[in-house]
Design a protein around this motif. Structure first.
Motif, PDB file in Angstrom:
ATOM      1  N   ASN A   1     -21.824  -0.868  -2.358  1.00  0.00           N
ATOM      2  CA  ASN A   1     -21.424  -1.374  -3.668  1.00  0.00           C
ATOM      3  C   ASN A   1     -19.917  -1.362  -3.905  1.00  0.00           C
ATOM      4  N   SER A   2     -19.248  -0.290  -3.606  1.00  0.00           N
ATOM      5  CA  SER A   2     -17.805  -0.199  -3.851  1.00  0.00           C
ATOM      6  C   SER A   2     -17.042   0.086  -2.566  1.00  0.00           C
ATOM      7  N   VAL A   3     -17.539  -0.466  -1.457  1.00  0.00           N
ATOM      8  CA  VAL A   3     -16.932  -0.239  -0.150  1.00  0.00           C
ATOM      9  C   VAL A   3     -16.811  -1.570   0.587  1.00  0.00           C
ATOM     10  N   PHE A   4     -15.598  -1.855   1.061  1.00  0.00           N
ATOM     11  CA  PHE A   4     -15.336  -3.096   1.789  1.00  0.00           C
ATOM     12  C   PHE A   4     -14.678  -2.805   3.123  1.00  0.00           C
ATOM     13  N   GLU A   5     -15.096  -3.535   4.161  1.00  0.00           N
ATOM     14  CA  GLU A   5     -14.428  -3.525   5.452  1.00  0.00           C
ATOM     15  C   GLU A   5     -13.565  -4.781   5.506  1.00  0.00           C
ATOM     16  N   CYS A   6     -12.283  -4.602   5.751  1.00  0.00           N
ATOM     17  CA  CYS A   6     -11.352  -5.729   5.762  1.00  0.00           C
ATOM     18  C   CYS A   6     -10.550  -5.725   7.059  1.00  0.00           C
ATOM     19  N   ILE A   7     -10.433  -6.892   7.686  1.00  0.00           N
ATOM     20  CA  ILE A   7      -9.555  -7.067   8.837  1.00  0.00           C
ATOM     21  C   ILE A   7      -8.258  -7.652   8.279  1.00  0.00           C
ATOM     22  N   LEU A   8      -7.173  -6.865   8.336  1.00  0.00           N
ATOM     23  CA  LEU A   8      -5.914  -7.254   7.704  1.00  0.00           C
ATOM     24  C   LEU A   8      -4.755  -7.053   8.669  1.00  0.00           C
ATOM     25  N   ASP A   9      -3.744  -7.901   8.524  1.00  0.00           N
ATOM     26  CA  ASP A   9      -2.484  -7.580   9.196  1.00  0.00           C
ATOM     27  C   ASP A   9      -1.660  -6.750   8.217  1.00  0.00           C
ATOM     28  N   ASN A  10      -0.523  -6.266   8.661  1.00  0.00           N
ATOM     29  CA  ASN A  10       0.281  -5.366   7.819  1.00  0.00           C
ATOM     30  C   ASN A  10       0.689  -6.014   6.500  1.00  0.00           C
ATOM     31  N   ALA A  11       1.109  -7.274   6.540  1.00  0.00           N
ATOM     32  CA  ALA A  11       1.545  -7.966   5.323  1.00  0.00           C
ATOM     33  C   ALA A  11       0.387  -8.133   4.337  1.00  0.00           C
ATOM     34  N   GLN A  12      -0.782  -8.515   4.845  1.00  0.00           N
ATOM     35  CA  GLN A  12      -1.951  -8.670   3.974  1.00  0.00           C
ATOM     36  C   GLN A  12      -2.337  -7.337   3.344  1.00  0.00           C
ATOM     37  N   CYS A  13      -2.250  -6.273   4.127  1.00  0.00           N
ATOM     38  CA  CYS A  13      -2.606  -4.948   3.624  1.00  0.00           C
ATOM     39  C   CYS A  13      -1.676  -4.532   2.489  1.00  0.00           C
ATOM     40  N   ILE A  14      -0.400  -4.732   2.667  1.00  0.00           N
ATOM     41  CA  ILE A  14       0.581  -4.385   1.633  1.00  0.00           C
ATOM     42  C   ILE A  14       0.332  -5.207   0.374  1.00  0.00           C
ATOM     43  N   MET A  15       0.066  -6.505   0.551  1.00  0.00           N
ATOM     44  CA  MET A  15      -0.163  -7.383  -0.590  1.00  0.00           C
ATOM     45  C   MET A  15      -1.442  -6.993  -1.338  1.00  0.00           C
ATOM     46  N   LEU A  16      -2.536  -6.761  -0.595  1.00  0.00           N
ATOM     47  CA  LEU A  16      -3.795  -6.401  -1.243  1.00  0.00           C
ATOM     48  C   LEU A  16      -3.671  -5.069  -1.970  1.00  0.00           C
ATOM     49  N   LYS A  17      -3.007  -4.108  -1.362  1.00  0.00           N
ATOM     50  CA  LYS A  17      -2.822  -2.808  -2.008  1.00  0.00           C
ATOM     51  C   LYS A  17      -2.040  -2.959  -3.313  1.00  0.00           C
ATOM     52  N   ALA A  18      -1.018  -3.802  -3.313  1.00  0.00           N
ATOM     53  CA  ALA A  18      -0.231  -4.031  -4.522  1.00  0.00           C
ATOM     54  C   ALA A  18      -1.066  -4.704  -5.608  1.00  0.00           C
ATOM     55  N   VAL A  19      -1.854  -5.709  -5.226  1.00  0.00           N
ATOM     56  CA  VAL A  19      -2.697  -6.418  -6.194  1.00  0.00           C
ATOM     57  C   VAL A  19      -3.719  -5.463  -6.809  1.00  0.00           C
ATOM     58  N   LEU A  20      -4.391  -4.688  -5.967  1.00  0.00           N
ATOM     59  CA  LEU A  20      -5.398  -3.760  -6.470  1.00  0.00           C
ATOM     60  C   LEU A  20      -4.775  -2.669  -7.334  1.00  0.00           C
TER      61      LEU A  20
ATOM     62  N   ILE B   1      -4.311  -3.872 -10.781  1.00  0.00           N
ATOM     63  CA  ILE B   1      -5.533  -4.095 -11.550  1.00  0.00           C
ATOM     64  C   ILE B   1      -6.068  -2.797 -12.145  1.00  0.00           C
ATOM     65  N   ILE B   2      -6.086  -1.740 -11.365  1.00  0.00           N
ATOM     66  CA  ILE B   2      -6.756  -0.522 -11.824  1.00  0.00           C
ATOM     67  C   ILE B   2      -5.945   0.224 -12.886  1.00  0.00           C
ATOM     68  N   ASP B   3      -6.655   1.060 -13.621  1.00  0.00           N
ATOM     69  CA  ASP B   3      -6.024   1.988 -14.560  1.00  0.00           C
ATOM     70  C   ASP B   3      -5.903   3.312 -13.819  1.00  0.00           C
ATOM     71  N   LYS B   4      -4.703   3.683 -13.451  1.00  0.00           N
ATOM     72  CA  LYS B   4      -4.481   4.866 -12.617  1.00  0.00           C
ATOM     73  C   LYS B   4      -4.867   6.171 -13.316  1.00  0.00           C
ATOM     74  N   GLU B   5      -5.100   6.119 -14.614  1.00  0.00           N
ATOM     75  CA  GLU B   5      -5.518   7.311 -15.358  1.00  0.00           C
ATOM     76  C   GLU B   5      -7.009   7.602 -15.190  1.00  0.00           C
ATOM     77  N   CYS B   6      -7.828   6.582 -14.905  1.00  0.00           N
ATOM     78  CA  CYS B   6      -9.281   6.817 -14.840  1.00  0.00           C
ATOM     79  C   CYS B   6      -9.974   6.129 -13.667  1.00  0.00           C
ATOM     80  N   ASP B   7      -9.283   5.342 -12.867  1.00  0.00           N
ATOM     81  CA  ASP B   7      -9.858   4.657 -11.710  1.00  0.00           C
ATOM     82  C   ASP B   7      -9.224   5.192 -10.431  1.00  0.00           C
ATOM     83  N   SER B   8      -9.835   4.902  -9.295  1.00  0.00           N
ATOM     84  CA  SER B   8      -9.222   5.306  -8.034  1.00  0.00           C
ATOM     85  C   SER B   8      -9.511   4.301  -6.931  1.00  0.00           C
ATOM     86  N   LEU B   9      -8.582   4.224  -5.992  1.00  0.00           N
ATOM     87  CA  LEU B   9      -8.688   3.395  -4.783  1.00  0.00           C
ATOM     88  C   LEU B   9      -8.455   4.301  -3.590  1.00  0.00           C
ATOM     89  N   ARG B  10      -9.176   4.039  -2.494  1.00  0.00           N
ATOM     90  CA  ARG B  10      -8.934   4.760  -1.251  1.00  0.00           C
ATOM     91  C   ARG B  10      -8.877   3.740  -0.124  1.00  0.00           C
TER      92      ARG B  10
END
Length: 96
Positions: free
Chosen positions: A36-55, A58-67
């Motif tokens: 449900n809340s788990v994704f496998e992604c094949i990324l290059d370094n640039a895509q990884c940096i971009m996706l991490k920034a986008v995510l 989006i999230i509220d760092k006070e009550c949400d988390s990303l790993r």
């Protein structure tokens, strides 16, 4: 490289439910949902940096988390699965 992305978004409010949908939509654009809340992604370094920034935006760092788990290019030896597979592998070719 294979990156495993997991998230926990607080959905007690309508804004939280909206954030959850946005996070899932972004992850679907880069990989496959394996739980449900788990994704496998094949990324290059640039895509990884971009996706991490986008995510992160989006999230509220006070009550949400990303790993992010960086499994690298030889990820096949680091993943063991038992039970039913959902969909196709993240690195399989999809022809439409």
């Amino acid at each position: 490289m294979m990156v495993l992305i997991t998230y926990d978004v607080n959905t007690e409010t309508p804004a939280g439910k909206k954030r959850l949908r946005k996070v899932a939509k972004q992850c679907v654009n880069y990989g496959r949902r394996v739980q449900n809340s788990v994704f496998e992604c094949i990324l290059d370094n640039a895509q990884c940096i971009m996706l991490k920034a986008v995510l992160s935006d989006i999230i509220d760092k006070e009550c949400d988390s990303l790993r992010f788990y960086y499994l690298g290019n030889k990820y096949q030896t680091k993943i063991e699965h038992i039970g039913m597979e959902k969909g196709i592998s993240a690195d399989d070719i999809l022809i439409m």
